[in-house]
Design a protein around this motif. Structure first.
Motif, PDB file in Angstrom:
ATOM      1  N   GLU A  29     -31.447 -89.098   9.834  1.00  0.00           N
ATOM      2  CA  GLU A  29     -30.035 -89.275   9.937  1.00  0.00           C
ATOM      3  C   GLU A  29     -29.281 -90.055   9.227  1.00  0.00           C
ATOM      4  N   LEU A  30     -29.712 -91.327   9.536  1.00  0.00           N
ATOM      5  CA  LEU A  30     -29.106 -92.571   9.242  1.00  0.00           C
ATOM      6  C   LEU A  30     -29.332 -92.835   7.835  1.00  0.00           C
ATOM      7  N   ASN A  32     -30.341 -90.463   6.010  1.00  0.00           N
ATOM      8  CA  ASN A  32     -28.429 -89.855   5.044  1.00  0.00           C
ATOM      9  C   ASN A  32     -27.046 -90.074   4.773  1.00  0.00           C
ATOM     10  N   LEU A  33     -27.048 -90.707   5.993  1.00  0.00           N
ATOM     11  CA  LEU A  33     -25.808 -91.004   6.092  1.00  0.00           C
ATOM     12  C   LEU A  33     -25.015 -92.529   4.921  1.00  0.00           C
ATOM     13  N   ALA A  34     -25.913 -93.853   5.221  1.00  0.00           N
ATOM     14  CA  ALA A  34     -26.052 -94.589   4.390  1.00  0.00           C
ATOM     15  C   ALA A  34     -26.445 -93.947   2.691  1.00  0.00           C
ATOM     16  N   ILE A  35     -27.105 -92.894   2.503  1.00  0.00           N
ATOM     17  CA  ILE A  35     -27.037 -92.256   1.153  1.00  0.00           C
ATOM     18  C   ILE A  35     -26.038 -91.917   0.819  1.00  0.00           C
ATOM     19  N   LEU A  36     -25.183 -91.096   1.703  1.00  0.00           N
ATOM     20  CA  LEU A  36     -23.744 -90.096   1.396  1.00  0.00           C
ATOM     21  C   LEU A  36     -22.895 -91.266   0.853  1.00  0.00           C
ATOM     22  N   PHE A  74     -24.357 -81.741  -1.560  1.00  0.00           N
ATOM     23  CA  PHE A  74     -25.867 -81.820  -1.205  1.00  0.00           C
ATOM     24  C   PHE A  74     -25.973 -82.853   0.091  1.00  0.00           C
ATOM     25  N   VAL A  75     -25.894 -84.313  -0.077  1.00  0.00           N
ATOM     26  CA  VAL A  75     -26.483 -85.031   1.321  1.00  0.00           C
ATOM     27  C   VAL A  75     -25.173 -84.731   2.379  1.00  0.00           C
ATOM     28  N   LEU A  76     -24.128 -84.280   1.798  1.00  0.00           N
ATOM     29  CA  LEU A  76     -23.833 -84.115   3.588  1.00  0.00           C
ATOM     30  C   LEU A  76     -23.875 -82.496   4.030  1.00  0.00           C
TER      31      LEU A  76
END
Length: 112
Positions: A29-30, A32-36, A74-76
């Protein structure tokens, strides 16, 4: 909806299927948050150039704005899937909250 339209539930299912078959597994999750945040930054850069005061660098164009919005969605969606959150439920809840809070606020705003 047209033939190619999908619901938010279908979106979440399609992204999950993609992750399970092509992506192998979800990033944390972290991560993906950075990717977002990275994807939002890429959209911001293009928006600053198209609608703001910055100019495009050689080879850059606003044509990538839809792609960046797609990357963000997509990432969200990945994050929502990982946390067991229904995008359908949260958007309906957010619209109700905003409607209650802003029912007359914007109509009475002389700036608008």
């Amino acid at each position: 909806m047209g033939n190619d339209d999908i619901t938010l539930r279908q979106l979440q299912s399609e992204v999950d299927d993609w992750i399970q078959t092509i992506g192998v597994r979800y990033f944390s999750e972290l991560t993906n948050l950075a990717i977002l945040m990275e994807e939002v930054g890429e959209l911001s850069r293009l928006m600053a150039r198209k609608y703001g005061d910055q100019s495009f660098k050689s080879g850059e164009s606003a044509d990538n704005i839809p792609s960046e919005i797609g990357d963000i969605l997509f990432v969200l969606t990945c994050l929502a899937n990982q946390m067991g959150i229904s995008l359908q439920d949260v958007i309906q809840s957010t619209i109700k909250k905003n409607t209650k809070r802003d029912l007359d606020r914007h109509k009475n705003n002389p700036k608008l």
